[in-house]
Design a protein around this motif. Structure first.
Motif, PDB file in Angstrom:
ATOM      1  N   ARG A 496      36.843  42.872  53.025  1.00  0.00           N
ATOM      2  CA  ARG A 496      37.232  42.354  51.988  1.00  0.00           C
ATOM      3  C   ARG A 496      38.978  42.632  51.650  1.00  0.00           C
ATOM      4  NH1 ARG A 496      33.569  40.230  48.357  1.00  0.00           N
ATOM      5  NH2 ARG A 496      35.392  39.412  47.176  1.00  0.00           N
ATOM      6  N   ALA A 497      38.820  43.815  51.723  1.00  0.00           N
ATOM      7  CA  ALA A 497      40.409  44.620  51.549  1.00  0.00           C
ATOM      8  C   ALA A 497      41.242  43.863  52.387  1.00  0.00           C
ATOM      9  CB  ALA A 497      40.349  45.970  51.619  1.00  0.00           C
ATOM     10  N   GLN A 498      41.165  43.611  53.760  1.00  0.00           N
ATOM     11  CA  GLN A 498      41.932  42.893  54.442  1.00  0.00           C
ATOM     12  C   GLN A 498      42.355  41.623  54.000  1.00  0.00           C
ATOM     13  OE1 GLN A 498      41.446  42.893  58.770  1.00  0.00           O
ATOM     14  NE2 GLN A 498      40.872  44.908  59.022  1.00  0.00           N
ATOM     15  N   LEU A 499      41.524  40.725  53.433  1.00  0.00           N
ATOM     16  CA  LEU A 499      41.786  39.554  52.964  1.00  0.00           C
ATOM     17  C   LEU A 499      42.664  39.586  51.833  1.00  0.00           C
ATOM     18  CD1 LEU A 499      37.919  37.803  53.187  1.00  0.00           C
ATOM     19  CD2 LEU A 499      40.005  37.488  54.785  1.00  0.00           C
ATOM     20  N   ARG A 500      42.833  40.607  51.143  1.00  0.00           N
ATOM     21  CA  ARG A 500      43.497  40.629  50.067  1.00  0.00           C
ATOM     22  C   ARG A 500      44.964  41.443  50.480  1.00  0.00           C
ATOM     23  NH1 ARG A 500      44.157  38.141  46.123  1.00  0.00           N
ATOM     24  NH2 ARG A 500      44.712  39.929  44.651  1.00  0.00           N
ATOM     25  N   ALA A 501      45.151  42.009  51.528  1.00  0.00           N
ATOM     26  CA  ALA A 501      46.184  42.796  51.803  1.00  0.00           C
ATOM     27  C   ALA A 501      47.526  42.275  51.668  1.00  0.00           C
ATOM     28  CB  ALA A 501      45.955  43.437  53.335  1.00  0.00           C
ATOM     29  N   ARG A 502      47.594  40.830  52.089  1.00  0.00           N
ATOM     30  CA  ARG A 502      49.029  40.469  52.062  1.00  0.00           C
ATOM     31  C   ARG A 502      49.270  40.195  50.474  1.00  0.00           C
ATOM     32  NH1 ARG A 502      51.213  36.622  56.263  1.00  0.00           N
ATOM     33  NH2 ARG A 502      50.694  37.565  58.404  1.00  0.00           N
ATOM     34  N   ALA A 503      48.402  39.537  50.006  1.00  0.00           N
ATOM     35  CA  ALA A 503      48.603  39.406  48.459  1.00  0.00           C
ATOM     36  C   ALA A 503      49.235  40.500  47.597  1.00  0.00           C
ATOM     37  CB  ALA A 503      47.432  38.690  47.505  1.00  0.00           C
ATOM     38  N   VAL A 504      48.445  41.641  47.714  1.00  0.00           N
ATOM     39  CA  VAL A 504      48.670  42.832  47.234  1.00  0.00           C
ATOM     40  C   VAL A 504      50.014  43.393  47.615  1.00  0.00           C
ATOM     41  CG1 VAL A 504      48.074  45.429  46.975  1.00  0.00           C
ATOM     42  CG2 VAL A 504      46.416  43.513  46.712  1.00  0.00           C
TER      43      VAL A 504
END
Length: 558
Positions: A496-504
């Motif tokens: 799940r963290a990978q899915l958010r990595a770019r946005a963060v």
């Protein structure tokens, strides 16, 4: 009847065209860069930077940049007698450019004289040369970046660092001890693995004299005429159980100390989208002599020091490209008229140009802030900050480069799309900065890795942004959103963290740029940037600036 002579070529009068953009001092005309150099303790370099700005702005240097990218490198596998030579032949213009960059310390000046502001001066030097010709910056960057990796092996460092610090250049293949200075490259990736370097199949076996023999294939090896390379290979270590192979780092000279050419078989040169002046190749190693750098099995840890610095130079390179794009676009629209007014005075064009200038200034203040954090006097907090901020900035600024170049190109209309003008070359050049040393996903995941393994980097990054708290409601809201996102990210599963990595990473980058502009740039610049990037009416395209923007205040700095 008497024949009437033709009237001539009265239809071919040229007017309403911008004059050639030559004779412009590329340093003194870049106000954000000048301010940053002074602000970050490098005013002592001003005279040298003015000289460089004058040099790269000359017609002859610009012509060399064009020639180096149109008369591209040629691979010579054999000489006329059938001897294998594995050489790459460059146009003399390339040698003049890289020779000038080395002479002015664009490669290792910050290491050779590590005083406060040294990395600022070196960053400004690197960006000025890269602004006009980008391809040569690849070996210049790798030469700069190899220094901390070589320091893992003091004996190697003692021999090679004085050569690296020299400001002499000789592009021929000669014994490194006989050259006025040396350049370095690296080769990590292989065709089966790419960024997953741990699956490399190149092997290294120890020799009785203390060096190693390497055998394998490297998929990307840029600047193959460099004097030395850091190369990853699986070392057959007799001291490990079962003679287990471990990924290790090796220094491979192109020419050995006795003048013998090392086995370094160039298979072909890559036909790249851009970066044409710089040769990139595939190479074969077959019993090639190498010297272990660092500990066996610690190859990634050793070479990552080099990777980290080249990533920083990718930020510099993208920033230099943005500066070239803005400078060329503004030159055109300040000289060309349409519909009864100069283009710069047409409101729609004014807004586009100002927005491009905002992006360039934001990149410049960020690049210089990172440079200062890499100076020798950096304390623990600065080192923690730069660890995370470099990855965040590499992700964001390098991704902004191609779209920025395209929009600037469009300001020139049809001229911008032709190879006669430099922005077509710049448009093809910018994507390499996002791909080189880790494309988007790799860098975004590195951001996650830094936050997980080095939580002090998150604290240092947040403290940097907090210095601008209270200066803008828009910024404070962005900072709050970033803090919330980081908290949420910390409890997510790895997937799940990978899915958010770019946005963060994007949120962090915008927060960093906004905070730096609020602290360092005029109020009109900071407010326009925040409104365009963080305001409720923000747009995905350049040129959507809010009513009331002080366009003159923004553009006069460029």
């Amino acid at each position: 009847m008497t024949a009437i002579a033709p009237a001539g070529f009265r239809t071919h009068e040229v007017f309403n065209q911008a004059p050639p953009r030559t004779g412009v001092n590329e340093y003194t005309s870049n106000i954000p860069l000048v301010e940053g150099v002074s602000r970050h303790d490098a005013a002592w370099a001003t005279e040298a930077l003015i000289d460089i700005g004058e040099l790269v702005g000359t017609e002859s240097f610009q012509h060399d940049a064009e020639l180096a990218n149109t008369v591209t490198p040629v691979f010579r596998s054999h000489d006329r007698y059938g001897n294998r030579i594995d050489e790459v032949e460059y146009h003399p213009s390339y040698h003049r450019i890289i020779g000038a960059a080395v002479a002015h310390g664009a490669h290792t000046a910050a290491w050779a004289d590590p005083k406060p502001g040294a990395n600022i001066a070196r960053a400004a030097t690197f960006m000025l040369f890269s602004q006009v010709e980008a391809g040569h910056a690849c070996p210049v960057s790798m030469t700069h970046s190899v220094v901390p990796a070589l320091e893992f092996s003091p004996e190697i460092a003692q021999t090679w660092l004085p050569r690296l610090y020299s400001r002499g250049y000789d592009g021929r293949l000669r014994p490194p001890g006989e050259k006025p200075g040396v350049l370095f490259g690296m080769a990590m990736t292989e065709k089966q693995g790419g960024s997953d370097v741990r699956v490399n199949t190149t092997r290294a076996v120890p020799n009785s004299d203390g060096n190693w023999s390497l055998t394998g294939h490297k998929w990307f090896c840029s600047a193959p005429m460099s004097d030395g390379f850091l190369i990853l290979a699986q070392a057959q270590d007799a001291y490990l159980p079962g003679n287990e192979a471990t990924l290790s780092c090796f220094l491979v000279p192109r020419v050995l100390a006795d003048g013998t050419r090392n086995v370094f078989r160039i298979q072909r040169l890559k036909d790249k989208l851009g970066n044409k002046s710089n040769a990139s190749s595939e190479i074969e190693l077959d019993g090639t002599v190498g010297y272990l750098v660092g500990e066996p099995g610690r190859g990634v840890r050793t070479i990552i020091e080099m990777v980290a610095r080249t990533r920083l130079d990718c930020v510099y390179g993208s920033t230099a490209g943005m500066r070239q794009s803005v400078a060329e676009a503004l030159w055109h629209i300040r000289h060309r008229s349409a519909f009864g007014a100069t283009l710069i005075d047409q409101p729609a064009m004014t807004a586009v140009a100002a927005d491009l200038a905002l992006e360039s200034e934001a990149a410049t203040v960020t690049a210089l802030r990172l440079a200062r954090a890499h100076d020798a006097d950096a304390d623990a907090s600065e080192k923690a900050f730069r660890r995370l901020a470099t990855a965040v900035s590499k992700y964001w600024i390098c991704k902004r480069g191609p779209h920025h170049a395209y929009e600037a190109l469009e300001c020139l209309g049809g001229n911008g799309y032709t190879e006669s003008f430099p922005l077509a070359r710049r448009y093809r050049e910018q994507p390499v900065m996002a791909v080189w040393e880790g494309s988007g996903n790799v860098i975004a995941l590195d951001v996650l890795r830094a936050m997980t393994r080095e939580p002090e980097s998150v604290q240092a990054f947040d403290a940097e942004l907090a210095r601008a708290r209270g200066a803008s409601v828009l910024f404070d809201r962005q900072h709050d959103r970033m803090r919330t996102a980081l908290t949420e990210l910390s409890v997510l599963s790895p997937d799940r963290a990978q899915l958010r990595a770019r946005a963060v990473a994007s949120s962090m980058a915008l927060g960093l740029q906004a905070s730096l502009l609020l602290r360092y740039s005029p109020t009109a610049v900071a407010e326009a940037f925040l409104a365009a990037r963080l305001g409720e009416d923000r747009d995905l395209q350049y040129g959507s600036l809010p009513a009331g923007t002080d366009f003159a205040a923004v553009l006069d700095r460029h």
